[in-house]
Design a protein around this motif. Structure first.
Motif, PDB file in Angstrom:
ATOM      1  N   PRO A   1      -0.360  14.156 -10.716  1.00  0.00           N
ATOM      2  CA  PRO A   1      -0.572  14.263 -12.166  1.00  0.00           C
ATOM      3  C   PRO A   1      -0.787  12.920 -12.855  1.00  0.00           C
ATOM      4  O   PRO A   1      -1.519  12.847 -13.850  1.00  0.00           O
ATOM      5  CB  PRO A   1       0.700  14.960 -12.673  1.00  0.00           C
ATOM      6  N   ILE A   2      -0.195  11.849 -12.335  1.00  0.00           N
ATOM      7  CA  ILE A   2      -0.422  10.526 -12.919  1.00  0.00           C
ATOM      8  C   ILE A   2      -1.874  10.106 -12.700  1.00  0.00           C
ATOM      9  O   ILE A   2      -2.538   9.593 -13.610  1.00  0.00           O
ATOM     10  CB  ILE A   2       0.559   9.498 -12.313  1.00  0.00           C
ATOM     11  N   ALA A   3      -2.392  10.343 -11.486  1.00  0.00           N
ATOM     12  CA  ALA A   3      -3.780   9.996 -11.197  1.00  0.00           C
ATOM     13  C   ALA A   3      -4.746  10.821 -12.036  1.00  0.00           C
ATOM     14  O   ALA A   3      -5.740  10.297 -12.558  1.00  0.00           O
ATOM     15  CB  ALA A   3      -4.065  10.206  -9.708  1.00  0.00           C
TER      16      ALA A   3
ATOM     17  N   LEU B   1       0.297   2.057  -9.076  1.00  0.00           N
ATOM     18  CA  LEU B   1      -0.576   1.008  -9.592  1.00  0.00           C
ATOM     19  C   LEU B   1      -2.025   1.440  -9.386  1.00  0.00           C
ATOM     20  O   LEU B   1      -2.469   1.610  -8.243  1.00  0.00           O
ATOM     21  CB  LEU B   1      -0.309  -0.317  -8.875  1.00  0.00           C
ATOM     22  N   LEU B   2      -2.755   1.618 -10.464  1.00  0.00           N
ATOM     23  CA  LEU B   2      -4.121   2.129 -10.410  1.00  0.00           C
ATOM     24  C   LEU B   2      -5.094   1.127 -11.016  1.00  0.00           C
ATOM     25  O   LEU B   2      -4.800   0.506 -12.048  1.00  0.00           O
ATOM     26  CB  LEU B   2      -4.227   3.456 -11.173  1.00  0.00           C
ATOM     27  N   GLY B   3      -6.245   0.976 -10.366  1.00  0.00           N
ATOM     28  CA  GLY B   3      -7.289   0.120 -10.908  1.00  0.00           C
ATOM     29  C   GLY B   3      -6.956  -1.355 -10.935  1.00  0.00           C
ATOM     30  O   GLY B   3      -7.535  -2.111 -11.724  1.00  0.00           O
ATOM     31  N   GLN B   4      -6.056  -1.793 -10.072  1.00  0.00           N
ATOM     32  CA  GLN B   4      -5.670  -3.202 -10.044  1.00  0.00           C
ATOM     33  C   GLN B   4      -6.793  -4.040  -9.415  1.00  0.00           C
ATOM     34  O   GLN B   4      -7.387  -3.637  -8.418  1.00  0.00           O
ATOM     35  CB  GLN B   4      -4.382  -3.395  -9.254  1.00  0.00           C
ATOM     36  N   PRO B   5      -7.077  -5.209  -9.968  1.00  0.00           N
ATOM     37  CA  PRO B   5      -8.178  -6.032  -9.435  1.00  0.00           C
ATOM     38  C   PRO B   5      -7.911  -6.594  -8.054  1.00  0.00           C
ATOM     39  O   PRO B   5      -8.841  -6.856  -7.291  1.00  0.00           O
ATOM     40  CB  PRO B   5      -8.322  -7.146 -10.482  1.00  0.00           C
ATOM     41  N   ASP B   6      -6.639  -6.817  -7.709  1.00  0.00           N
ATOM     42  CA  ASP B   6      -6.279  -7.356  -6.391  1.00  0.00           C
ATOM     43  C   ASP B   6      -5.442  -6.310  -5.669  1.00  0.00           C
ATOM     44  O   ASP B   6      -4.246  -6.171  -5.917  1.00  0.00           O
ATOM     45  CB  ASP B   6      -5.491  -8.656  -6.556  1.00  0.00           C
ATOM     46  N   ALA B   7      -6.085  -5.535  -4.777  1.00  0.00           N
ATOM     47  CA  ALA B   7      -5.403  -4.442  -4.093  1.00  0.00           C
ATOM     48  C   ALA B   7      -4.258  -4.945  -3.218  1.00  0.00           C
ATOM     49  O   ALA B   7      -3.209  -4.307  -3.126  1.00  0.00           O
ATOM     50  CB  ALA B   7      -6.400  -3.651  -3.252  1.00  0.00           C
ATOM     51  N   GLY B   8      -4.447  -6.097  -2.570  1.00  0.00           N
ATOM     52  CA  GLY B   8      -3.397  -6.641  -1.721  1.00  0.00           C
ATOM     53  C   GLY B   8      -2.168  -7.029  -2.510  1.00  0.00           C
ATOM     54  O   GLY B   8      -1.035  -6.757  -2.104  1.00  0.00           O
TER      55      GLY B   8
ATOM     56  N   PRO C   1      -6.630  -1.811 -15.481  1.00  0.00           N
ATOM     57  CA  PRO C   1      -5.464  -1.853 -14.599  1.00  0.00           C
ATOM     58  C   PRO C   1      -4.277  -1.160 -15.256  1.00  0.00           C
ATOM     59  O   PRO C   1      -3.990  -1.387 -16.437  1.00  0.00           O
ATOM     60  CB  PRO C   1      -5.195  -3.355 -14.425  1.00  0.00           C
ATOM     61  N   ALA C   2      -3.622  -0.298 -14.514  1.00  0.00           N
ATOM     62  CA  ALA C   2      -2.489   0.450 -15.064  1.00  0.00           C
ATOM     63  C   ALA C   2      -1.329   0.438 -14.087  1.00  0.00           C
ATOM     64  O   ALA C   2      -1.522   0.489 -12.871  1.00  0.00           O
ATOM     65  CB  ALA C   2      -2.911   1.889 -15.362  1.00  0.00           C
TER      66      ALA C   2
ATOM     67  N   GLY D   1       2.196   3.659  -0.019  1.00  0.00           N
ATOM     68  CA  GLY D   1       1.124   2.866   0.546  1.00  0.00           C
ATOM     69  C   GLY D   1      -0.109   2.884  -0.330  1.00  0.00           C
ATOM     70  O   GLY D   1      -0.031   3.167  -1.531  1.00  0.00           O
ATOM     71  N   GLU D   2      -1.247   2.606   0.274  1.00  0.00           N
ATOM     72  CA  GLU D   2      -2.522   2.551  -0.446  1.00  0.00           C
ATOM     73  C   GLU D   2      -3.241   3.894  -0.303  1.00  0.00           C
ATOM     74  O   GLU D   2      -3.335   4.432   0.796  1.00  0.00           O
ATOM     75  CB  GLU D   2      -3.389   1.425   0.120  1.00  0.00           C
ATOM     76  N   TYR D   3      -3.759   4.401  -1.422  1.00  0.00           N
ATOM     77  CA  TYR D   3      -4.388   5.730  -1.388  1.00  0.00           C
ATOM     78  C   TYR D   3      -5.653   5.753  -2.247  1.00  0.00           C
ATOM     79  O   TYR D   3      -5.839   6.615  -3.098  1.00  0.00           O
ATOM     80  CB  TYR D   3      -3.392   6.815  -1.826  1.00  0.00           C
ATOM     81  N   ASP D   4      -6.561   4.831  -1.981  1.00  0.00           N
ATOM     82  CA  ASP D   4      -7.781   4.693  -2.787  1.00  0.00           C
ATOM     83  C   ASP D   4      -8.628   5.961  -2.816  1.00  0.00           C
ATOM     84  O   ASP D   4      -9.351   6.198  -3.782  1.00  0.00           O
ATOM     85  CB  ASP D   4      -8.645   3.552  -2.244  1.00  0.00           C
TER      86      ASP D   4
END
Length: 362
Positions: free
Chosen positions: A66-68, A107-114, A80-81, A328-331
């Motif tokens: 729901p957040i996404a 963390l969504l839309g962050q410029p630095d994924a790492g 970035p959120a 983890g990461e879930y692009d």
């Protein structure tokens, strides 16, 4: 030792810090996105109800989805959120309906994924520290690393997709690898040529057997499945690649040793995946520095059972083996929800009831 109320207050301060926005998605959510994304296995855990218009809803089973959805609905692409949450989720189990407290960070839309992933790992460790858990067992997995490994290996795209679909499902993966290790099966007679021909053959067979063409698998579906099998059989994976796949999936050790083993193993087969390997090394080192008392294990076969995870994934467990934090990461999630462009995403969920039990046992 802090009291339960003191721990709760500290957790609230963490999820309400100035750098994040605490959100509370509705308790009742449309069920369709969960069923579309997670499939029947996850669907069995939903607490469902049907509205007068026939649409299915469920009590909130998690916060991530729901957040996404809200992020996309509010038109925040390229913004970035950072969202946190603390509340109740609802699941159906063998014992009936259950509810649990969860907290987490998305963390969504962050410029630095790492950097975003490191922030998620830090958040999880801070949360565990509130409950006195300073040396959890930490297991890392590399979804992106495995996909890079498959792409670099001598494996056809059709087989890559099939193998990837079983990643995170150990029993299904083991059955597939064992089948690939056996000599190819010989078929009697030539395969029918062309999709339309196969459809007609299947239709005739169904009708002659007294099977209905309505309410069961359609001839087109059966034909497509048959042709897929024929394609995969024709593009059999070389035996050396099957051996490599088996050896890769068996790697599980402390992160430095495991990643060194993968580097040596793939190099011996002429495969270069140094760039994604370096990414995992860097995050594993950062996590080891963040948790000096914990042993960080890299398990090459570890992945959540949801296919929208894309990069590094993790679990932090307590003394009894219960999962206290995971993420983890879930692009791929935002893409699956209809985002018109790629959106980086990473997050974690914390099981508060388990953390309280862990704190009480100390």
């Amino acid at each position: 030792m802090k009291t339960p109320s003191e721990r709760r207050a500290a957790l609230i301060r963490l999820v309400e810090s100035k750098t994040v926005t605490r959100v509370t998605p509705p308790l009742l959510l449309p069920a369709a996105p969960y069923l579309d994304l997670a499939g029947e296995e996850f669907g069995r855990g939903l607490l469902l109800t049907t509205a007068n218009d026939g649409r299915d809803y469920c009590l909130r089973p998690d916060f991530t989805l729901p957040i996404a959805v809200s992020y996309l609905d509010e038109g925040l692409l390229d913004v970035p959120a950072a969202y946190t949450y603390l509340g109740t989720i609802f699941r159906q189990s063998e014992n009936g309906p259950e509810e649990f407290d969860q907290a987490g960070l998305e963390l969504l839309g962050q410029p630095d994924a790492g950097q975003a992933l490191d922030q998620v790992l830090t958040f999880a460790r801070w949360a565990l520290a509130i409950y006195g858990v300073t040396a959890p067992s930490i297991r890392l997995g590399g979804v992106g690393l495995f996909e890079a490994f498959l792409a670099a290996a001598d494996i056809s795209p059709a087989w890559q997709a099939r193998i990837r679909a079983r990643f995170g499902h150990p029993e299904a993966m083991q059955r597939l690898v064992e089948r690939l290790s056996r000599p190819p099966e010989k078929t009697g007679g030539a395969a029918p040529d062309g999709r339309e021909t196969v459809i007609e053959i299947v239709t005739d067979a169904m009708l002659s057997s007294g099977l209905s063409l309505v309410g069961s698998r359609e001839p087109e579906e059966i034909a497509d499945r048959y042709l897929e099998k024929q394609t995969l059989a024709a593009e059999r994976i070389p035996d050396r690649m099957v051996r490599l796949l088996r050896e890769y999936l068996e790697v599980s050790d402390t992160a430095p040793r495991a990643l060194d083993r993968i580097a040596s193993l793939t190099a011996s087969y002429g495969i270069d995946i140094e760039e994604p390997l370096l990414e995992v090394r860097n995050h594993a080192a950062a996590l080891a520095a963040l948790s000096p008392k914990a042993e960080v294990i890299f398990d090459a076969s570890f992945s959540p059972r949801l296919d929208y995870y894309t990069g590094i994934v993790f679990e932090m467990t307590g003394e009894d083996g219960a999962i206290l934090a995971s993420g983890g990461e879930y692009d791929r999630l935002l893409d699956r929800l209809g985002a018109p462009q790629p959106v980086t995403a990473s997050g974690c969920a914390l099981w508060i009831d388990r953390l309280e039990a862990e704190a009480a046992s100390r």
